[in-house]
Design a protein around this motif. Sequence first.
Motif, PDB file in Angstrom:
ATOM      1  N   VAL A   1       0.735  -1.096   0.030  1.00 59.94           N
ATOM      2  CA  VAL A   1       0.047  -0.085   0.028  1.00 59.94           C
ATOM      3  C   VAL A   1       0.854   1.188   0.031  1.00 59.94           C
ATOM      4  O   VAL A   1       1.652   1.530   0.885  1.00 59.94           O
ATOM      5  CB  VAL A   1      -0.833   0.125   1.368  1.00 59.94           C
TER       6      VAL A   1
ATOM      7  N   THR B   1      -8.721 -11.848   1.046  1.00 54.80           N
ATOM      8  CA  THR B   1      -8.435 -10.311   0.901  1.00 54.80           C
ATOM      9  C   THR B   1      -8.497  -9.732  -0.704  1.00 54.80           C
ATOM     10  O   THR B   1      -7.890 -10.410  -1.412  1.00 54.80           O
ATOM     11  CB  THR B   1      -7.145  -9.872   1.650  1.00 54.80           C
ATOM     12  N   THR B   2      -9.259  -8.738  -0.607  1.00 55.62           N
ATOM     13  CA  THR B   2      -9.288  -8.053  -1.922  1.00 55.62           C
ATOM     14  C   THR B   2      -8.539  -6.632  -1.894  1.00 55.62           C
ATOM     15  O   THR B   2      -8.300  -6.193  -1.010  1.00 55.62           O
ATOM     16  CB  THR B   2     -10.893  -7.475  -2.309  1.00 55.62           C
ATOM     17  N   GLU B   3      -8.320  -6.081  -3.289  1.00 61.54           N
ATOM     18  CA  GLU B   3      -7.713  -4.788  -3.197  1.00 61.54           C
ATOM     19  C   GLU B   3      -8.318  -3.699  -2.451  1.00 61.54           C
ATOM     20  O   GLU B   3      -7.771  -2.866  -1.717  1.00 61.54           O
ATOM     21  CB  GLU B   3      -7.579  -4.332  -4.724  1.00 61.54           C
ATOM     22  N   GLY B   4      -9.716  -3.761  -2.493  1.00 64.44           N
ATOM     23  CA  GLY B   4     -10.445  -2.827  -1.627  1.00 64.44           C
ATOM     24  C   GLY B   4     -10.419  -2.803  -0.293  1.00 64.44           C
ATOM     25  O   GLY B   4     -10.304  -2.032   0.624  1.00 64.44           O
ATOM     26  N   ASP B   5     -10.360  -4.351   0.427  1.00 68.45           N
ATOM     27  CA  ASP B   5      -9.654  -4.318   1.714  1.00 68.45           C
ATOM     28  C   ASP B   5      -8.299  -3.543   2.177  1.00 68.45           C
ATOM     29  O   ASP B   5      -8.407  -2.929   3.304  1.00 68.45           O
ATOM     30  CB  ASP B   5      -9.626  -5.886   2.281  1.00 68.45           C
TER      31      ASP B   5
ATOM     32  N   GLU C   1      -7.436  -1.052   0.613  1.00 65.77           N
ATOM     33  CA  GLU C   1      -7.476   0.465   0.649  1.00 65.77           C
ATOM     34  C   GLU C   1      -8.087   1.214   1.556  1.00 65.77           C
ATOM     35  O   GLU C   1      -8.077   2.191   1.762  1.00 65.77           O
ATOM     36  CB  GLU C   1      -8.070   0.948  -0.709  1.00 65.77           C
ATOM     37  N   ARG C   2      -8.701  -0.021   2.605  1.00 64.11           N
ATOM     38  CA  ARG C   2      -9.402   0.852   3.893  1.00 64.11           C
ATOM     39  C   ARG C   2      -8.780   0.842   4.660  1.00 64.11           C
ATOM     40  O   ARG C   2      -7.436   0.894   5.291  1.00 64.11           O
ATOM     41  CB  ARG C   2     -10.567  -0.210   4.253  1.00 64.11           C
TER      42      ARG C   2
END
Length: 80
Positions: free
Chosen positions: A17, A73-77, A79-80
């Motif tokens: 990240v 786990t996703t890319e969106g996870d 990003e949070r």
Amino acid sequence: GLYMPRGRDGASAFGFVTYGSAKEAQDAADNLNGREIDGSIIRVNIARPRPARPRDVYRPSSKLYVGNLPMDTTEGDLER
């Protein structure tokens, strides 16, 4: 980016990240390292590239390594 090991039972995902500054990245690492996500304790460290030569100087990084992530786990996870 998020990386999923293939064909390795029991393996965990990992990702990187990038933050806007080295300070933001360090604050995030301090706050997130050792937290539990879906039953897994994640590892969060400042990503440090390997120096090409011993004389190379380390510069503060705005990128974090996030390891031991659950396989769903996703890319969106990240990003949070």
